[in-house]
Design an enzyme around this catalytic site. Structure first.
Site, short mmCIF file in Angstrom:
data_model
loop_
_atom_site.label_atom_id
_atom_site.label_comp_id
_atom_site.label_asym_id
_atom_site.label_seq_id
_atom_site.Cartn_x
_atom_site.Cartn_y
_atom_site.Cartn_z
N ASP A 150 0.87 -1.18 -0.06
CA ASP A 150 -0.04 -0.14 -0.19
C ASP A 150 0.47 1.49 0.01
O ASP A 150 2.12 1.24 1.11
CB ASP A 150 -0.70 0.41 0.89
CG ASP A 150 -2.01 1.21 0.73
OD1 ASP A 150 -2.63 1.28 0.31
OD2 ASP A 150 -1.93 1.89 2.12
N ASP A 303 -7.81 4.11 5.92
CA ASP A 303 -6.52 4.25 5.58
C ASP A 303 -5.76 6.04 6.34
O ASP A 303 -5.13 6.67 5.81
CB ASP A 303 -7.22 4.99 4.41
CG ASP A 303 -5.44 5.70 3.65
OD1 ASP A 303 -4.47 5.15 3.94
OD2 ASP A 303 -5.74 5.50 2.19
N HIS A 307 0.49 12.82 9.24
CA HIS A 307 1.66 13.85 8.17
C HIS A 307 2.10 14.86 9.16
O HIS A 307 1.45 15.58 9.66
CB HIS A 307 1.20 14.12 7.09
CG HIS A 307 1.84 13.12 6.02
ND1 HIS A 307 2.65 12.29 5.27
CD2 HIS A 307 0.07 12.27 5.20
CE1 HIS A 307 2.10 10.91 4.43
NE2 HIS A 307 0.58 11.56 4.31
ZN LIG Z 1 -3.18 3.38 -0.49
#
Ligand SMILES: [Zn+2]
Length: 428
Positions: A150, A303, A307
């Site tokens: 991913d 997901d 950051h």
């Molecule tokens: Zn992804």
């Protein structure tokens, strides 16, 4: 004290009941249960769900501890009602060996805010060339059964086929980030009316759909399980629906943000809306909601992609892709699926706990709220409405697209095997 009585909770949104926890286990569910020797939590009509399970979390450790750590990420998870998360492999170093997956697994055990199940990389260094040590990762203490590159797509069909063949031996699953790399070179947002108007590089739906079509056919050919990460287009839904109708062993996830937000938001040029796959159109959003309701899409996965602000607070083209999601997921699902009448709370428990646990093999999670089961539970004040304030996040990062937005629902309590990790909205 090892006994806890949760009094008057709407179990999966049903009639109020009492739930007695004894040690690590649910001892009894019923009405008018005795509180003798137990700490009492007045649920007062809040909804009680099995602890949520996230099949797609980026915990960033090892290597990017400035964004998130196993500790801060699992605290964010507990805060959002999760009792288990699957940690993606795109760390530094990449989780492509038994050593790295065991390190992540051990950190999860030490911190204890939720169970951490590492996902192993499909290819060495996520480079897409050579199969990683899938067998060694499976046989390690971490017992990896989910493999994913991913962040990158396994775009080589032969590598994808081999990975599917390999995991079949132990009923593992390959989770694909479906993105045809050539079709998305330089892509900055969804390809469509808005990208044309803004003059930003477009990310066509076909880049996702062509990989999903190929992979469901490969899964059929091999007779193995494939899981599609973060479906984002109406066309992807159609392909998965077709594959399931043929009996192909495919499962699919949708993120909360793809259930709510559209590419119209990119007009603000605020990089908080920059995400992979990109925000799509309202038509896609409606198709994704419908597919989650009818079971074509099996689960919601966050997901969660933290950051640091220096990677997000910059111009659109340079900004990192991704959003945090663990602490807002349930609220977004309530807003888009429950308050719209598409899913009831039993349906939410299925899509956010039972099914992700089953796909990933998270033993002891996603179980019914009944006597004898592990006390992995979350209590939700569904009547609450409030503005999202990232200053209160447990995550180390603040890149949420919902800052200042009013959303329904608030997780007040989370229990991991009978131990409270969240009490009255505060982490223990
Ligand atoms: Zn992804």
């Amino acid at each position: 004290m090892s006994k806890i009585l949760i009094r008057g909770a709407k179990v999966l949104g049903g009639e109020p009941q009492d739930v007695l926890i004894d040690g690590e286990t649910i001892a009894e569910v019923g009405t008018g249960l005795s509180a003798e020797g137990a700490e009492v939590i007045e649920a007062d009509g809040k909804v009680l769900l099995p602890g949520l399970v996230d099949l797609h979390t980026h915990l960033r450790e090892p290597g990017r501890e400035d964004s998130e750590t196993v500790l801060t990420g699992t605290r964010a998870a507990a805060s959002g009602g999760y009792t288990a998360v699957f940690a993606m492999a795109n760390t530094f170093p990449v989780a492509d060996t038994a050593g790295v997956v065991e390190q992540v697994w051990r950190l999860g055990k030490e911190h204890g805010y939720c169970d951490v199940q590492p996902i192993g990389a499909v290819t060495v260094g996520l480079e897409g060339r050579k199969l990683a040590e899938l067998g060694a990762m499976h046989e390690s203490a971490a017992g990896v059964t989910v493999f994913s590159d991913d962040g990158k797509c396994v775009d080589d069909a032969v590598i994808m086929r081999r990975a599917l063949e390999y995991v079949k031996a132990f009923d593992g699953v390959v989770a694909q980030h479906a993105q045809e790399p050539r079709l998305t070179e330089g892509a900055q947002m969804n390809e469509g009316v808005v990208s044309a108007e803004l003059g930003l590089g477009g990310w066509p739906a076909v880049a996702e759909e062509s990989i999903i079509a190929r992979d469901v056919l490969l899964a059929e050919h091999v007779g193995s399980r494939v899981h599609i990460c973060h479906l984002s287009t109406a066309g992807s839904v159609e392909i998965v629906r077709w594959a399931k109708s043929r009996g192909i062993r495919v499962t699919a996830e949708v993120t909360p943000h793809h259930l709510l937000l559209t590419d119209e938001l990119v007009r603000t040029y605020d990089p908080v809306y920059k995400v992979n796959p990109p925000l799509r159109t309202q038509r896609d959003v409606m198709a994704l909601r419908e597919a989650l309701a009818d079971g074509t899409i099996d689960i919601v996965a966050t997901d969660h992609a933290p950051h640091p602000h220096e990677d997000k607070d910059c111009e659109w083209a340079a900004a990192a892709m991704g959003m945090v999601g663990l602490e807002t997921a349930l609220s977004v699902v309530q807003e888009t699926m429950v308050d719209t009448g598409l899913l009831d709370w039993a349906g939410v428990a299925d899509r956010m706990s039972a099914k992700p646990a089953r796909i990933g093999g998270a033993t002891g999670h996603g179980r019914p709220v009944s006597a004898g089961e592990p006390a992995n539970l979350t209590l939700v004040d569904t009547a609450y409405r409030g503005q999202v304030d990232p200053a209160g996040f447990a995550s180390r990062s603040r890149n949420t697209p919902y800052q200042g937005r009013e959303l329904p629902g608030r997780v007040t309590h989370t229990w991991l095997r009978g131990k409270a990790t969240l009490v009255d909205g505060k982490l223990t």
